[in-house]
Write a protein that holds these residues in place. Structure first.
Motif, PDB file in Angstrom:
ATOM      1  N   ASP A  15       7.765  -7.416   0.775  1.00 23.39           N
ATOM      2  CA  ASP A  15       7.559  -5.514   0.309  1.00 23.39           C
ATOM      3  C   ASP A  15       6.979  -5.828  -1.661  1.00 23.39           C
ATOM      4  OD1 ASP A  15       6.864  -3.431   0.519  1.00 23.39           O
ATOM      5  OD2 ASP A  15       9.155  -3.111   1.249  1.00 23.39           O
ATOM      6  N   THR A  16       5.181  -5.196  -1.170  1.00 25.67           N
ATOM      7  CA  THR A  16       4.695  -5.742  -2.706  1.00 25.67           C
ATOM      8  C   THR A  16       4.711  -4.870  -2.861  1.00 25.67           C
ATOM      9  OG1 THR A  16       3.190  -6.342  -1.086  1.00 25.67           O
ATOM     10  CG2 THR A  16       4.377  -8.199  -1.931  1.00 25.67           C
ATOM     11  N   ARG A  60       4.687   8.667  -5.051  1.00 27.07           N
ATOM     12  CA  ARG A  60       4.186   9.124  -6.243  1.00 27.07           C
ATOM     13  C   ARG A  60       4.842  10.584  -6.632  1.00 27.07           C
ATOM     14  NH1 ARG A  60       0.131   6.048  -7.887  1.00 27.07           N
ATOM     15  NH2 ARG A  60      -0.267   7.258  -8.789  1.00 27.07           N
ATOM     16  N   ASP A  80       4.593   6.443  -9.918  1.00 25.77           N
ATOM     17  CA  ASP A  80       5.150   6.929  -9.299  1.00 25.77           C
ATOM     18  C   ASP A  80       7.121   6.843  -9.717  1.00 25.77           C
ATOM     19  OD1 ASP A  80       3.904   5.693  -6.966  1.00 25.77           O
ATOM     20  OD2 ASP A  80       3.885   3.685  -7.239  1.00 25.77           O
ATOM     21  N   TRP A  96       2.258  -2.669  -5.604  1.00 24.17           N
ATOM     22  CA  TRP A  96       1.454  -2.758  -7.090  1.00 24.17           C
ATOM     23  C   TRP A  96       0.660  -2.222  -7.196  1.00 24.17           C
ATOM     24  CZ3 TRP A  96      -3.490  -5.602  -6.032  1.00 24.17           C
ATOM     25  CH2 TRP A  96      -3.317  -6.169  -5.350  1.00 24.17           C
ATOM     26  N   GLN A  97      -0.205  -1.638  -7.924  1.00 28.09           N
ATOM     27  CA  GLN A  97      -1.695  -1.304  -8.134  1.00 28.09           C
ATOM     28  C   GLN A  97      -3.030  -1.675  -8.693  1.00 28.09           C
ATOM     29  OE1 GLN A  97       0.468   1.231 -11.009  1.00 28.09           O
ATOM     30  NE2 GLN A  97       0.652   2.741  -9.903  1.00 28.09           N
ATOM     31  N   THR A  98      -3.361  -0.909  -8.209  1.00 33.79           N
ATOM     32  CA  THR A  98      -5.342  -1.088  -8.647  1.00 33.79           C
ATOM     33  C   THR A  98      -5.037  -1.101 -10.174  1.00 33.79           C
ATOM     34  OG1 THR A  98      -6.057   0.360  -6.984  1.00 33.79           O
ATOM     35  CG2 THR A  98      -7.250  -0.219  -9.230  1.00 33.79           C
ATOM     36  N   ASN A 158      -1.268   9.486  -0.475  1.00 30.79           N
ATOM     37  CA  ASN A 158      -2.087   7.728   0.274  1.00 30.79           C
ATOM     38  C   ASN A 158      -1.308   8.196   1.284  1.00 30.79           C
ATOM     39  OD1 ASN A 158      -1.212   5.299   0.488  1.00 30.79           O
ATOM     40  ND2 ASN A 158       0.154   4.741  -1.049  1.00 30.79           N
ATOM     41  N   GLY A 199       0.582  -1.302  -0.122  1.00 29.21           N
ATOM     42  CA  GLY A 199      -0.070  -0.353  -0.073  1.00 29.21           C
ATOM     43  C   GLY A 199       0.476   0.873  -0.024  1.00 29.21           C
ATOM     44  N   GLU A 200       2.037   1.153   0.434  1.00 30.54           N
ATOM     45  CA  GLU A 200       2.850   2.648   0.456  1.00 30.54           C
ATOM     46  C   GLU A 200       4.499   1.912   1.061  1.00 30.54           C
ATOM     47  OE1 GLU A 200       1.683   4.773   3.991  1.00 30.54           O
ATOM     48  OE2 GLU A 200       0.668   3.196   4.268  1.00 30.54           O
ATOM     49  N   PRO A 201       4.636   2.799   0.870  1.00 28.80           N
ATOM     50  CA  PRO A 201       6.499   2.300   1.620  1.00 28.80           C
ATOM     51  C   PRO A 201       6.432   2.280   3.033  1.00 28.80           C
ATOM     52  CG  PRO A 201       7.233   4.732  -0.199  1.00 28.80           C
ATOM     53  CD  PRO A 201       4.979   4.229   0.314  1.00 28.80           C
ATOM     54  N   ARG A 248      -5.422   5.295  -2.149  1.00 34.32           N
ATOM     55  CA  ARG A 248      -5.426   6.634  -2.405  1.00 34.32           C
ATOM     56  C   ARG A 248      -6.001   7.540  -2.865  1.00 34.32           C
ATOM     57  NH1 ARG A 248      -3.606   3.770  -7.762  1.00 34.32           N
ATOM     58  NH2 ARG A 248      -3.976   5.371  -9.147  1.00 34.32           N
TER      59      ARG A 248
END
Ligand code: 7RM
Length: 635
Positions: A395-396, A500, A485, A398-400, A506, A371-373, A511
């Protein structure tokens, strides 16, 4: 499905294969799924239009892959464990056979109420098992689901229903979340005053509160279920038919409906889930997200079920009834993979270590973050106190829009470095571009994060507005998908996401576009103009700072602040509330009238030592006035 990578050497060879021969690579993965008809061609693509098609002319139904396919071998295996908000209430478990039956029945209820293939169905529901069933029931009959997070306001829900012309709304009477009780059905009633497309509302009973049922429009799920059979053949879907729409905020205007399609999304959801979480047959996997976000779609529902996994769904919040709740649930159900957001970790970290140290957490094998760093302090706390220094953290990133995890560790198979997402999954080709759009090929560099080759679950369009999809994602850098990003690539080639680079804030991993919040603020008649920026917040990652110019001197500043906050809550929802509202006499603007957000961001951060050259501003003095007052407000 045996496509699990178990070592770094294997990762390297799979990655190489995926770049040398992407079509062959993805065909090999896709073959592990059940298709009603095989594809003629793996891929056609053009990033300029954009036009991307995977598994052309392939026919499938994702629910056959999530459910039917497992019945023989895993019919009695748990598919879904549901843990309620209140730990004293009983949890619910469905085997694959039971979930299949529930989905078929719900699908028949949808049909009975007029739903057909291609119809859009809005789902506005709490985190109850019926939500997962509802999502899969839509997919079963080929209706396009549009899940709207049940924390959004009536106005936000109405916008989303209208944008997609949804024919049905699936909802509940009310919901419990922590100590909160929300009259969900009342929000739907309010929203539907502004929607003409909705013919039917199907209501799940959760709280047993009295609700208004509109004759001819609203029906109870439990009544409908008595009228249907448990037999519902899966609708044959083209690989490129729409599976769902999910609205997400961008830097301009109102949220856009990101569209994912059946074939590619399925292939990537299953593949990424299995690898990132190193899922094995007897594991119990828990993702704490809400199904209303993409993380819930891909990694509570589709990814796990495609792999025949046991997936858990949690109705509550991390801190209720105490900050030990997550860990108590892990021990109670023997959770092996745990996937959550940095904001939750920071909130629990702030509550003190005792809450976590009193649980064994023995069963955990892989921890995830999304979701965020994730900052290093939160990373270490998670690693030491939750993972007991034995579980890898993935630590994944990705985005919608990407549909699934793009850059991430692969369980314990890959090296990990705090605050670094790591390496791209096989099939994913990230690049860093400089401001002129040139690829930076060296290591130890920073740039705009883009992807140069399609992957199966890339968004196909933004619903009803393809041009917007092109402009937002494919026009900044010709021939690339632009993520929005910024990122670094270190000497080992590992990626670290910075955040971003556009006007997206965020907040707790959610978002919001600055324009979207400003529009909501500007609905207040006393507001002349507003500018919103994000600033670092200890728990939320980022919080919202609103600079507002008023038409007249206010009688009472605090009352006006609450009024403005209410406008935001009404138009978007509580999660988008500004943390700080500062009334200002003017805004720093360029001579062409552009708001200099960079300056406002620095002031919000409390870093006014280097505001850059302000002499070119229309009104340079305003900066000092704003800075002085900001210090008082934040102090
Ligand atoms: C899955 C999700 C996407 C935006 C994305 C980033 C940020 C997400 C990470 C991250 C750093 C991560 N979808 N983001 N994951 N930043 N490290 N591991 O969150 O569409 O809601 O948001 O979230 O800025 O562009 S999302």
């Amino acid at each position: 499905m045996d496509f699990m990578i178990e070592s770094m050497a294997q990762y390297r060879s799979e990655y190489e294969k995926s770049v040398k021969d992407p079509e062959g690579f993805w065909a090999g993965i896709a073959e592990k799924y059940q298709w009603q008809q095989k594809w003629d061609k793996v891929l056609e693509w053009d990033f300029e239009k954009p036009d991307v098609k995977w598994f052309i002319n392939g026919k499938l139904n994702i629910t056959e892959n999530c459910l039917d396919r497992h019945l023989k071998q895993r019919g009695n295996k748990l598919a879904l464990i549901w843990e309620p908000n209140d730990p004293k209430e009983r949890f619910v478990r469905y085997t694959y056979r039971e979930l299949h039956e529930q989905v078929c029945k719900y699908a028949n209820v949808l049909k009975r109420n007029g739903a057909q293939k291609g119809d859009r169905i809005a789902i506005y529901m709490p985190m109850v098992p019926e939500l997962t069933v509802a999502v899969l029931a839509c997919a079963r009959i080929g209706a396009i689901h549009s899940v709207v997070f049940a924390g959004f306001s009536a106005g936000a829900l109405a916008d989303r229903i209208n944008d997609a012309s949804a024919k049905l709304v699936l909802t509940s009477d009310g919901l419990y979340r922590g100590t909160k009780e929300i009259p969900v059905k009342r929000v739907v009633d309010e929203a539907l005053k502004e929607c003409t497309s909705v013919e039917r509302v199907i209501v799940t009973e959760r709280t047993q509160w009295a609700v208004n049922m509109e004759e001819g429009r609203d029906v109870w799920l439990h009544d409908e279920l008595t009228e249907v059979s448990a037999d519902c053949p899966a609708e044959p879907m083209d690989a490129e038919d729409m599976l769902f729409i999910l609205y997400t905020s961008g830097s301009t205007g109102k949220p856009k409906g990101v569209v994912h399609t059946c074939g590619g999304y399925m292939v990537y959801a299953g593949y990424s889930f299995k690898n990132v979480f190193q899922y094995r047959e007897s594991d119990v996997y828990w993702c704490t997200a809400d199904v209303g976000w993409i993380t819930g779609h891909t990694y509570i529902i589709y990814g796990p079920l495609l792999n025949g996994a046991t997936t858990m769904m949690f109705e509550g919040v991390p801190t209720y009834p105490s900050p030990g709740r997550f860990w108590q649930v892990c021990d109670k159900h023997g959770v092996t993979q745990f996937y959550t957001a940095p904001t939750a970790i920071r909130a629990l970290m702030a509550a003190g270590d005792d809450h976590v140290l009193s649980y064994s957490l023995d069963s955990l094998k892989v921890l995830g973050s999304v979701g965020e760093p994730i900052n290093e302090e939160a990373w270490s706390w998670y690693h030491i106190n939750v993972g007991k220094e034995k579980s890898p953290i993935v630590d994944t990133w990705w985005q919608t829009e990407t549909g699934g995890i793009m850059i991430s560790g692969i369980g314990s198979a890959s090296p990990m470095k705090p605050a670094h997402a790591g390496y791209p999954l096989p099939g994913i080709q990230p690049v860093l571009l400089d401001a002129d759009g040139n690829e930076i090929t060296e290591h130890d560099v920073e740039g705009y994060l883009c992807i140069k080759y399609p992957w199966p679950s890339i968004l196909r369009t933004t619903y009803g507005d393809h041009e917007r999809c092109r402009v937002v994602y494919f026009s900044h850098y010709k021939g690339y998908y632009f993520t929005g990003d910024g990122a670094k690539r270190d000497k080992d080639g590992m990626y670290r996401i910075i955040g971003r680079v556009d006007d997206v804030i965020n907040v707790s991993g959610h978002r919001f576009g600055t324009a979207e919040i400003e529009d909501a603020i500007n609905t207040n008649k006393k507001v002349a103009e507003s500018a919103v920026v994000g600033y670092p917040h200890e728990i939320k990652g980022q919080a919202i700072y609103a600079y507002i110019i008023l038409k007249d001197e206010p009688d009472n500043e605090d009352n006006l602040r609450s009024e403005i906050i209410n406008s935001v809550v009404e138009h978007i929802g509580k999660i988008a509330k500004p943390e700080i509202i500062q009334f200002v006499p003017g805004l720093p603007k360029t001579r062409s009238g552009k708001i200099m957000r960079r300056i406002l961001r620095k002031i919000a951060e409390g870093d006014t030592s280097n505001l850059g050259d302000t002499s070119t501003l229309l009104d340079p003095e305003v900066v000092e006035v704003i800075t002085e007052r900001a210090k008082q407000l934040k102090g």
